[in-house]
Enzyme design. Structure first.
Site, PDB file in Angstrom:
ATOM      1  N   PRO A 254       0.820  -1.207   0.000  1.00  0.00           N
ATOM      2  CA  PRO A 254       0.000   0.000   0.000  1.00  0.00           C
ATOM      3  C   PRO A 254       0.853   1.255   0.000  1.00  0.00           C
ATOM      4  CG  PRO A 254      -0.556  -1.432   1.858  1.00  0.00           C
ATOM      5  CD  PRO A 254       0.587  -2.044   1.168  1.00  0.00           C
ATOM      6  N   THR A 256       2.463   2.695  -2.390  1.00  0.00           N
ATOM      7  CA  THR A 256       3.647   2.785  -3.238  1.00  0.00           C
ATOM      8  C   THR A 256       3.354   3.468  -4.563  1.00  0.00           C
ATOM      9  OG1 THR A 256       3.189   0.482  -3.730  1.00  0.00           O
ATOM     10  CG2 THR A 256       5.053   0.947  -2.307  1.00  0.00           C
ATOM     11  N   THR A 259      -1.978   3.488  -7.810  1.00  0.00           N
ATOM     12  CA  THR A 259      -3.057   4.294  -8.359  1.00  0.00           C
ATOM     13  C   THR A 259      -2.510   5.531  -9.057  1.00  0.00           C
ATOM     14  OG1 THR A 259      -4.335   3.525  -6.479  1.00  0.00           O
ATOM     15  CG2 THR A 259      -5.289   5.271  -7.783  1.00  0.00           C
ATOM     16  N   HIS A 476      14.835  -1.204  31.139  1.00  0.00           N
ATOM     17  CA  HIS A 476      14.461  -2.018  29.987  1.00  0.00           C
ATOM     18  C   HIS A 476      15.064  -1.424  28.709  1.00  0.00           C
ATOM     19  CE1 HIS A 476      11.412  -4.417  27.555  1.00  0.00           C
ATOM     20  NE2 HIS A 476      11.747  -3.456  26.695  1.00  0.00           N
ATOM     21  N   GLU A 477      14.870  -0.134  28.546  1.00  0.00           N
ATOM     22  CA  GLU A 477      15.387   0.502  27.330  1.00  0.00           C
ATOM     23  C   GLU A 477      16.908   0.522  27.327  1.00  0.00           C
ATOM     24  OE1 GLU A 477      13.341   0.753  25.113  1.00  0.00           O
ATOM     25  OE2 GLU A 477      11.480   0.825  26.260  1.00  0.00           O
ATOM     26  N   ASP A 551       8.208  -7.018  22.323  1.00  0.00           N
ATOM     27  CA  ASP A 551       9.536  -7.589  22.091  1.00  0.00           C
ATOM     28  C   ASP A 551       9.438  -9.094  21.872  1.00  0.00           C
ATOM     29  OD1 ASP A 551      10.499  -5.092  22.501  1.00  0.00           O
ATOM     30  OD2 ASP A 551      11.233  -5.450  24.544  1.00  0.00           O
TER      31      ASP A 551
HETATM   32  C1  NHX Z   1       0.232  -1.135  28.075  1.00  0.00           C
HETATM   33  N1  NHX Z   1       2.303  -0.768  26.967  1.00  0.00           N
HETATM   34  O1  NHX Z   1      -0.470  -1.172  27.067  1.00  0.00           O
HETATM   35  C2  NHX Z   1       1.469  -0.297  28.034  1.00  0.00           C
HETATM   36  C3  NHX Z   1       1.148   1.138  27.827  1.00  0.00           C
HETATM   37  C4  NHX Z   1       8.483  -2.498  28.644  1.00  0.00           C
HETATM   38  C5  NHX Z   1       8.779  -0.174  29.224  1.00  0.00           C
HETATM   39  N2  NHX Z   1      -0.077  -1.771  29.126  1.00  0.00           N
HETATM   40  O2  NHX Z   1       9.650  -2.955  24.436  1.00  0.00           O
HETATM   41  O3  NHX Z   1       5.682  -0.129  25.884  1.00  0.00           O
HETATM   42  O4  NHX Z   1       3.497  -2.121  28.213  1.00  0.00           O
HETATM   43  O5  NHX Z   1      11.622  -1.340  24.285  1.00  0.00           O
HETATM   44  C6  NHX Z   1      -2.244  -5.660  27.304  1.00  0.00           C
HETATM   45  C7  NHX Z   1      -1.318  -6.065  28.256  1.00  0.00           C
HETATM   46  C8  NHX Z   1       1.183  -3.520  24.799  1.00  0.00           C
HETATM   47  C9  NHX Z   1      -1.853  -4.928  26.194  1.00  0.00           C
HETATM   48  C10 NHX Z   1      -0.009  -5.741  28.077  1.00  0.00           C
HETATM   49  C11 NHX Z   1      -0.140  -3.853  24.929  1.00  0.00           C
HETATM   50  C12 NHX Z   1       1.703  -4.667  26.839  1.00  0.00           C
HETATM   51  C13 NHX Z   1       8.024  -1.277  24.556  1.00  0.00           C
HETATM   52  C14 NHX Z   1       3.494  -3.608  25.609  1.00  0.00           C
HETATM   53  C15 NHX Z   1       8.264  -0.696  26.926  1.00  0.00           C
HETATM   54  N3  NHX Z   1      10.355  -0.926  24.340  1.00  0.00           N
HETATM   55  N4  NHX Z   1       5.276  -2.300  25.991  1.00  0.00           N
HETATM   56  C16 NHX Z   1       9.401  -1.802  24.437  1.00  0.00           C
HETATM   57  C17 NHX Z   1       6.079  -1.247  25.958  1.00  0.00           C
HETATM   58  C18 NHX Z   1       3.228  -1.708  27.154  1.00  0.00           C
HETATM   59  C19 NHX Z   1       2.089  -3.934  25.765  1.00  0.00           C
HETATM   60  C20 NHX Z   1      -0.536  -4.598  26.042  1.00  0.00           C
HETATM   61  C21 NHX Z   1       0.397  -5.002  27.006  1.00  0.00           C
HETATM   62  C22 NHX Z   1       8.026  -1.091  28.337  1.00  0.00           C
HETATM   63  C23 NHX Z   1       7.533  -1.554  25.963  1.00  0.00           C
HETATM   64  C24 NHX Z   1       3.860  -2.233  25.875  1.00  0.00           C
HETATM   65 ZN    ZN Z   2      11.526  -3.444  24.797  1.00  0.00          ZN
END
Ligand code: NHX
Ligand code: ZN
Length: 683
Positions: A254, A256, A259, A476-477, A551
């Site tokens: 998509p 690119t 159209t 983590h980061e 991740d």
């Molecule tokens: C959340 N997001 O949604 C939060 C906002 C490890 C510091 N709960 O790997 O942002 O935790 O290197 C349900 C349950 C997404 C839905 C758990 C959706 C987890 C990104 C992952 C940083 N950076 N992870 C990373 C991150 C998060 C996530 C979810 C969920 C963190 C990490 C999301």
């Molecule tokens: Zn991460």
């Protein structure tokens, strides 16, 4: 230049038929109003000719005493056995008691003599008896004659008969006109089987795109230009015995420019161009799709040579199911069958060429792709560095004031994996960001912010995050940063941030190298870097969190692909279960045995486990540096490659992402580690 020409042309050639059609329109409206007016006038006229001297109702007693006994009655008529009409002798009418009649306004039109009084009766017999009773003293010669008449009120009957059908016709006409009208709600009802194709021909000024406006896509342009040439000078090809191809399929992800390319063909070919979308064939009525295909081809053949462009052809061209009763989507199949027959049905040199666009060529029906239908596929791929540069140049043109530091080449470097549409979005977003900052110029930093915004989502600076969570995020980061810095084949990192953006609480941003091949080492190091976040949480807090979801998802997919697609596991060997034909999508049984399935699972896990161990090793070795990074990140929220170099030393392979750029760029704008489908992890 062409923009100036087009309107003129239109005014010259297009004015006559237009005014004609307008006149016709007016005339027909005029006529219908006249018909209505005539009906109204005649109705009114009939009312007017009706006698206005209506007889006055009287009681039996008054009739008997005042009229009958006074011998004023000339005659009596019983109408329809119901109503008795009394005619008074004209000479007696002058009497005082008949003033009410004399005062009545005489109808100018009524000529015949009218009854002056009337009363209604229940039954004729009773009335006759009463009359006899009243006149029994009368001289038989003076007795009043009673005549019986059957009188039909013609007008009323006609009205009764006509009113309902007239009303019906009126309502029907009204609805008909509403529906058939160009912008009536049901306007399509009568055109349901007609194709909805938009036609662009030499008179439409709408298409202003030509090949100059299509940046990049050089190979695709060459192919497409040839198609334009087929239409312009077919004899050049046919004189050597060659046949003009029937169709070309534009395939690519998509955004690119499929159209756009088709539009450019329209602008360049100077032949009529029918444009419609695959979903335009679909309607809730059965048989409409096929009928529209027929209509489209009929129209096209009338206007040949011409081009038909069907966008999103996968909407109708999806492979037909093997089991006819399964999907129950007969309608789509009928439409596809019609398209297949139409494409085969006309002669090769009839001058109709079909272009179709899709981003999913793999799911298309094989019959559609065979020679003689869509003869050639034109692959439109994501732009590479040089193409992005050209695309940036095109999109930077309309921006009024650019900062001196904006350089298309630099922007192209910062946007690996972006499509043309993404780039258009970047330039637009940059202009908006600059405007939000009340700036007079759109500068480099605005572009970098725009790229961040588009890749990572909206920054959420005000998200409430506890100190403990913040520390987890930072470590983590920092884990990602440390591992990717140390491992030789990992992508070059340019910044880490713990400012929440979109779904992510923090991110490490890389600038992936644009390469066509990825080695096993690169994949493994990449996985280590991705696992570095979870490993850091595990090592330094002894607790792990849900945050590693993205991740882990990425690592799992990568590892699975290594084993089952790329043949990178010794135990499974050089075997790939990847199906590029995409035809076996609905088969639930995997093409391998239970044992192999188990082996794949185990190998996948083994690779991830090993990568995790290695990530932990790296972090253990560089514990102090990692912790320093984590603390610095907590304090500054954003760290750039220079900060990492200060703490961790130069990268092992000497590749720092900013080495070939000026230091001032601050290395913003890249692909963060948590974006799905970024180019470095694509499978
Ligand atoms: C959340 N997001 O949604 C939060 C906002 C490890 C510091 N709960 O790997 O942002 O935790 O290197 C349900 C349950 C997404 C839905 C758990 C959706 C987890 C990104 C992952 C940083 N950076 N992870 C990373 C991150 C998060 C996530 C979810 C969920 C963190 C990490 C999301
Ligand atoms: Zn991460």
């Amino acid at each position: 230049m062409s923009e100036n020409n087009n309107p003129k042309k239109e005014a010259g050639t297009g004015s006559k038929p237009e005014s004609n059609s307008k006149n016709n329109d007016k005339k027909s409206k005029f006529n219908i109003t006249w018909v209505y007016a005539l009906i109204a006038i005649s109705l009114f006229g009939i009312f007017l000719f009706q006698p206005t001297n209506e007889p006055i109702e009287v009681t039996w007693n008054r009739f008997e005493q005042e009229m009958l006994k006074a011998n004023d009655v000339q005659k009596i008529e019983v109408v329809n056995n119901k109503k008795v009409e009394i005619y008074i002798r004209p000479d007696r009418l002058k009497d005082q008691k008949y003033n009410e009649v004399n005062n009545q306004k005489k109808s100018t039109f009524s000529t015949s003599q009218n009854p002056q009084y009337f009363f209604t009766i229940g039954s004729v017999e009773a009335f006759e008896n009463r009359m006899d009773e009243a006149q029994k003293d009368f001289d038989p010669k003076e007795r009043i004659d009673i005549s019986f008449v059957e009188r039909n009120n013609h007008f009323e009957t006609i009205l009764n008969w006509l009113l309902f059908p007239l009303l019906l016709i009126g309502v029907w006409l009204f609805i008909f006109r509403k529906m058939a009208g160009p912008n009536g709600a049901g306007g399509q009802i009568f055109n349901i089987g007609k194709s909805k194709a938009k036609i662009f021909d030499k008179d439409t000024a709408e298409v202003k795109v030509d090949f100059k406006d299509v940046a990049g896509l050089e190979e695709a342009k060459v192919e497409i230009k040839e198609i334009v040439d087929f239409l312009k000078n077919p004899q050049k090809y046919t004189q050597l015995g060659g046949k003009i191809p029937k169709g070309a399929l534009l395939v690519g992800p998509p955004g690119t420019g499929k159209t756009l390319l088709a539009k450019a063909v329209a602008g360049e070919a100077h032949v009529p161009f029918f444009s419609m979308s695959g979903s335009d064939f679909v309607e809730m009525f059965v048989g409409v799709g096929a009928s529209r295909v027929r209509d489209l081809f009929k129209q096209a053949k009338e206007k040949a040579p011409c081009i038909i462009f069907i966008d999103e052809i996968d909407a109708i061209g999806r492979a037909r199911g093997k089991n006819p009763n399964w999907g129950a989507n007969d309608e789509r199949e009928n439409t596809l069958n019609q398209l297949l027959t139409e494409m085969d049905g006309f002669g090769t040199n009839s001058g109709v060429i079909i272009l179709a666009a899709t981003n999913r060529a793999d799911i298309l029906d094989r019959a559609l792709l065979r020679a003689g239908r869509f003869d050639r596929q034109i692959h439109v791929e994501l732009p590479d560095l040089n193409e992005r540069k050209e695309i940036f140049k095109v999109h930077l043109r309309p921006l009024q004031k650019l900062g001196a530091d904006v350089n298309p080449e630099f922007l192209a470097k910062q946007t690996p994996g972006f499509s043309g549409a993404d780039i258009a979005n970047v330039t637009n977003e940059a202009a908006l960001i600059a405007a939000r900052k009340e700036k007079q110029l759109v500068e480099k930093q605005d572009f970098l912010d725009a790229i961040d915004r588009i890749v990572g989502g909206l920054e959420k600076k005000n998200k409430i995050i506890s100190l403990e969570e913040k520390k987890t995020i930072a470590y983590h980061e920092a884990g990602h940063a440390t591992v990717s810095w140390i491992l030789e084949h990992a992508n070059p990192l340019i910044k880490v941030t713990i400012v929440p953006r979109g779904q992510a609480l923090g991110a490490a941003w890389y600038l992936p190298e644009e390469r066509q091949l990825t080695t096993k080492e690169q994949m493994l190091d990449e996985m280590c870097a991705i696992l570095g976040g979870r490993a850091a949480e595990d090592l330094f807090f002894g607790k792990i969190s849900t945050g590693a979801l993205n991740d882990l998802e990425k690592v799992t997919k990568q590892s699975y692909a290594m084993v089952s697609y790329f043949g990178m596991s010794d135990r499974i060997g050089n075997v790939s279960f990847y199906d590029s034909t995409g035809q076996n999508e609905y088969t639930f049984n995997k093409p391998y045995s239970e044992e192999t399935a188990k082996a794949i699972d185990e190998e996948t896990k083994k690779i991830i486990d090993q990568a995790y161990v290695r990530a932990k090793e790296v972090l253990n070795t560089f514990k102090t540096q990692h912790n320093a990074l984590g603390e610095l990140l907590l304090e500054k929220e954003v760290l750039f490659a220079e900060d990492l170099e200060r703490i961790l030393g130069p990268r092992p392979n000497g590749k720092t992402p900013y080495s070939d750029d000026d230091q001032a760029q601050k290395n913003k704008g890249a692909v963060p580690d948590n974006v799905p489908n970024d180019s470095n992890t694509s499978v």
